[in-house]
Design a protein around this motif. Sequence first.
Motif, PDB file in Angstrom:
ATOM      1  N   ASN A  15     -51.617   1.887 -32.603  1.00 45.14           N
ATOM      2  CA  ASN A  15     -51.347   0.500 -32.218  1.00 45.14           C
ATOM      3  C   ASN A  15     -49.864   0.155 -32.343  1.00 45.14           C
ATOM      4  O   ASN A  15     -49.301  -0.533 -31.486  1.00 45.14           O
ATOM      5  CB  ASN A  15     -52.174  -0.460 -33.074  1.00 45.14           C
ATOM      6  N   ALA A  16     -49.246   0.623 -33.422  1.00 44.21           N
ATOM      7  CA  ALA A  16     -47.826   0.346 -33.639  1.00 44.21           C
ATOM      8  C   ALA A  16     -46.976   0.981 -32.546  1.00 44.21           C
ATOM      9  O   ALA A  16     -46.016   0.372 -32.048  1.00 44.21           O
ATOM     10  CB  ALA A  16     -47.387   0.845 -35.011  1.00 44.21           C
ATOM     11  N   LEU A  23     -43.112  -2.980 -25.655  1.00 45.07           N
ATOM     12  CA  LEU A  23     -41.975  -3.897 -25.744  1.00 45.07           C
ATOM     13  C   LEU A  23     -40.712  -3.281 -25.147  1.00 45.07           C
ATOM     14  O   LEU A  23     -39.949  -3.960 -24.459  1.00 45.07           O
ATOM     15  CB  LEU A  23     -41.727  -4.280 -27.208  1.00 45.07           C
ATOM     16  N   ALA A  24     -40.500  -2.005 -25.414  1.00 45.99           N
ATOM     17  CA  ALA A  24     -39.306  -1.331 -24.896  1.00 45.99           C
ATOM     18  C   ALA A  24     -39.320  -1.271 -23.370  1.00 45.99           C
ATOM     19  O   ALA A  24     -38.282  -1.434 -22.717  1.00 45.99           O
ATOM     20  CB  ALA A  24     -39.211   0.078 -25.480  1.00 45.99           C
ATOM     21  N   ILE A  25     -40.495  -1.048 -22.799  1.00 42.71           N
ATOM     22  CA  ILE A  25     -40.602  -1.014 -21.340  1.00 42.71           C
ATOM     23  C   ILE A  25     -40.395  -2.412 -20.764  1.00 42.71           C
ATOM     24  O   ILE A  25     -39.666  -2.604 -19.789  1.00 42.71           O
ATOM     25  CB  ILE A  25     -41.966  -0.445 -20.914  1.00 42.71           C
ATOM     26  N   ALA A  26     -41.034  -3.417 -21.365  1.00 45.50           N
ATOM     27  CA  ALA A  26     -40.909  -4.792 -20.874  1.00 45.50           C
ATOM     28  C   ALA A  26     -39.468  -5.287 -20.956  1.00 45.50           C
ATOM     29  O   ALA A  26     -38.995  -6.023 -20.081  1.00 45.50           O
ATOM     30  CB  ALA A  26     -41.828  -5.717 -21.670  1.00 45.50           C
ATOM     31  N   GLU A  27     -38.762  -4.879 -22.000  1.00 42.45           N
ATOM     32  CA  GLU A  27     -37.374  -5.308 -22.187  1.00 42.45           C
ATOM     33  C   GLU A  27     -36.422  -4.533 -21.279  1.00 42.45           C
ATOM     34  O   GLU A  27     -35.295  -4.971 -21.022  1.00 42.45           O
ATOM     35  CB  GLU A  27     -36.972  -5.118 -23.649  1.00 42.45           C
ATOM     36  N   GLY A  28     -36.861  -3.373 -20.785  1.00 48.39           N
ATOM     37  CA  GLY A  28     -36.000  -2.554 -19.951  1.00 48.39           C
ATOM     38  C   GLY A  28     -35.240  -1.507 -20.728  1.00 48.39           C
ATOM     39  O   GLY A  28     -34.411  -0.774 -20.165  1.00 48.39           O
ATOM     40  N   ASN A  29     -35.491  -1.411 -22.031  1.00 46.93           N
ATOM     41  CA  ASN A  29     -34.840  -0.367 -22.827  1.00 46.93           C
ATOM     42  C   ASN A  29     -35.339   1.016 -22.424  1.00 46.93           C
ATOM     43  O   ASN A  29     -34.624   2.011 -22.596  1.00 46.93           O
ATOM     44  CB  ASN A  29     -35.093  -0.603 -24.318  1.00 46.93           C
ATOM     45  N   LEU A  30     -36.583   1.081 -21.961  1.00 47.37           N
ATOM     46  CA  LEU A  30     -37.094   2.279 -21.291  1.00 47.37           C
ATOM     47  C   LEU A  30     -37.161   1.925 -19.819  1.00 47.37           C
ATOM     48  O   LEU A  30     -38.062   1.207 -19.377  1.00 47.37           O
ATOM     49  CB  LEU A  30     -38.477   2.662 -21.839  1.00 47.37           C
ATOM     50  N   ALA A  31     -36.181   2.384 -19.072  1.00 48.90           N
ATOM     51  CA  ALA A  31     -36.004   1.916 -17.700  1.00 48.90           C
ATOM     52  C   ALA A  31     -37.053   2.488 -16.758  1.00 48.90           C
ATOM     53  O   ALA A  31     -37.590   3.590 -16.977  1.00 48.90           O
ATOM     54  CB  ALA A  31     -34.611   2.296 -17.207  1.00 48.90           C
ATOM     55  N   ASP A  85     -52.814  -8.489 -17.844  1.00 51.62           N
ATOM     56  CA  ASP A  85     -53.236  -7.961 -19.137  1.00 51.62           C
ATOM     57  C   ASP A  85     -52.579  -8.786 -20.247  1.00 51.62           C
ATOM     58  O   ASP A  85     -51.359  -8.969 -20.247  1.00 51.62           O
ATOM     59  CB  ASP A  85     -52.815  -6.492 -19.242  1.00 51.62           C
ATOM     60  N   PRO A  86     -53.373  -9.291 -21.210  1.00 48.10           N
ATOM     61  CA  PRO A  86     -52.792 -10.141 -22.258  1.00 48.10           C
ATOM     62  C   PRO A  86     -51.650  -9.477 -23.025  1.00 48.10           C
ATOM     63  O   PRO A  86     -50.659 -10.141 -23.364  1.00 48.10           O
ATOM     64  CB  PRO A  86     -53.991 -10.440 -23.174  1.00 48.10           C
ATOM     65  N   GLN A  87     -51.763  -8.175 -23.314  1.00 47.79           N
ATOM     66  CA  GLN A  87     -50.672  -7.509 -24.032  1.00 47.79           C
ATOM     67  C   GLN A  87     -49.419  -7.434 -23.178  1.00 47.79           C
ATOM     68  O   GLN A  87     -48.307  -7.647 -23.674  1.00 47.79           O
ATOM     69  CB  GLN A  87     -51.095  -6.090 -24.447  1.00 47.79           C
ATOM     70  N   VAL A  88     -49.570  -7.140 -21.907  1.00 50.40           N
ATOM     71  CA  VAL A  88     -48.409  -7.084 -21.013  1.00 50.40           C
ATOM     72  C   VAL A  88     -47.750  -8.458 -20.939  1.00 50.40           C
ATOM     73  O   VAL A  88     -46.517  -8.575 -20.966  1.00 50.40           O
ATOM     74  CB  VAL A  88     -48.821  -6.592 -19.612  1.00 50.40           C
ATOM     75  N   ILE A  89     -48.555  -9.502 -20.863  1.00 56.81           N
ATOM     76  CA  ILE A  89     -48.004 -10.861 -20.855  1.00 56.81           C
ATOM     77  C   ILE A  89     -47.205 -11.114 -22.131  1.00 56.81           C
ATOM     78  O   ILE A  89     -46.078 -11.619 -22.087  1.00 56.81           O
ATOM     79  CB  ILE A  89     -49.134 -11.898 -20.713  1.00 56.81           C
ATOM     80  N   ARG A  90     -47.752 -10.735 -23.281  1.00 55.17           N
ATOM     81  CA  ARG A  90     -47.047 -10.960 -24.549  1.00 55.17           C
ATOM     82  C   ARG A  90     -45.737 -10.184 -24.600  1.00 55.17           C
ATOM     83  O   ARG A  90     -44.729 -10.696 -25.084  1.00 55.17           O
ATOM     84  CB  ARG A  90     -47.946 -10.575 -25.727  1.00 55.17           C
ATOM     85  N   HIS A 175     -59.017 -17.683 -18.516  1.00 53.51           N
ATOM     86  CA  HIS A 175     -58.705 -18.478 -19.709  1.00 53.51           C
ATOM     87  C   HIS A 175     -57.749 -17.741 -20.645  1.00 53.51           C
ATOM     88  O   HIS A 175     -56.919 -18.380 -21.308  1.00 53.51           O
ATOM     89  CB  HIS A 175     -59.991 -18.868 -20.440  1.00 53.51           C
ATOM     90  N   ASN A 176     -57.843 -16.407 -20.703  1.00 53.44           N
ATOM     91  CA  ASN A 176     -56.925 -15.659 -21.570  1.00 53.44           C
ATOM     92  C   ASN A 176     -55.488 -15.780 -21.094  1.00 53.44           C
ATOM     93  O   ASN A 176     -54.551 -15.847 -21.897  1.00 53.44           O
ATOM     94  CB  ASN A 176     -57.321 -14.179 -21.635  1.00 53.44           C
ATOM     95  N   LEU A 177     -55.310 -15.809 -19.777  1.00 51.21           N
ATOM     96  CA  LEU A 177     -53.967 -15.946 -19.222  1.00 51.21           C
ATOM     97  C   LEU A 177     -53.370 -17.298 -19.622  1.00 51.21           C
ATOM     98  O   LEU A 177     -52.220 -17.372 -20.065  1.00 51.21           O
ATOM     99  CB  LEU A 177     -54.046 -15.802 -17.706  1.00 51.21           C
ATOM    100  N   VAL A 178     -54.154 -18.366 -19.471  1.00 44.30           N
ATOM    101  CA  VAL A 178     -53.664 -19.689 -19.844  1.00 44.30           C
ATOM    102  C   VAL A 178     -53.379 -19.745 -21.345  1.00 44.30           C
ATOM    103  O   VAL A 178     -52.376 -20.326 -21.783  1.00 44.30           O
ATOM    104  CB  VAL A 178     -54.669 -20.773 -19.432  1.00 44.30           C
ATOM    105  N   ALA A 179     -54.240 -19.120 -22.142  1.00 44.71           N
ATOM    106  CA  ALA A 179     -54.020 -19.088 -23.588  1.00 44.71           C
ATOM    107  C   ALA A 179     -52.696 -18.406 -23.930  1.00 44.71           C
ATOM    108  O   ALA A 179     -51.963 -18.851 -24.819  1.00 44.71           O
ATOM    109  CB  ALA A 179     -55.183 -18.375 -24.284  1.00 44.71           C
ATOM    110  N   GLU A 180     -52.370 -17.326 -23.212  1.00 45.41           N
ATOM    111  CA  GLU A 180     -51.109 -16.623 -23.478  1.00 45.41           C
ATOM    112  C   GLU A 180     -49.911 -17.489 -23.110  1.00 45.41           C
ATOM    113  O   GLU A 180     -48.877 -17.456 -23.785  1.00 45.41           O
ATOM    114  CB  GLU A 180     -51.063 -15.293 -22.713  1.00 45.41           C
TER     115      GLU A 180
END
Length: 256
Positions: A15-16, A23-31, A85-90, A175-180
Amino acid sequence: MNTPKAAASPFDLHNALVEKLGLAIAEGNLAAHSILRLDELEAQHSVSRSVIREATRVLSSKGMLESRRRLGTVVQPEESWNLYDPQVIRWRLASAKRLEQLQALNELRGAIEPQAARLAAERASWDAGSDLVSQAARLWAAGQRGDQEEFLRLDIEFHAAVLQASGNLMFSQLHNLVAEVLTGRSAHGLMPNLPNHEALQLHVDVASAIQRGETAAAHAAMSRIVEQSSEEMRHIWSSSHETDGGPLALDGAQSV
């Protein structure tokens, strides 16, 4: 005598690592289009090959990675990700592009939630409408008390209830999308401290219109809720960047 800490379980390590890589992919640190070497990841993160493989499998299922013969594991461009995907949104909300992500999510809300409110006014039973009116009253009370944690919980429940009351299962599952969106705004300082009286009234208006079967009024009130949210985020973001990039911290009116 100090008790030695228990070793992290493979599940925790997995999980970690999913979180770190996501996070690294979303931030672009892993291009995008870069290649991840499993042996390098194993050494960098001090985890086993099985943990690496499981983490990359999860990220592949979200469209963020892809295994290719003779190349290895390739980071995918944003348009390939499962953006619902809720994790991708986060992860996207935790990146430097969080305002862009929130705006995109709000535009989606603007296309879905007003229509859900309209359908709810057509289809919801009197009891379901009454429940929404009660939820709006509790939301109002939490806002007046300044109970931000309870306010957020009730706000999420209210919007989920409207989606469900639409009678459209595809709307309901958003509803999960709106919650995020709502959680992300709060977590990243894009909501001020005090509730906006108009926003609270608009939630009451939505619930009352649904209970009375007034489709146009329900649609209009929900549309205004989403519009206010976008306006407020832009205002807070602009204000925060006029203060030398300091943390977002405004007193003011909160739309929900």
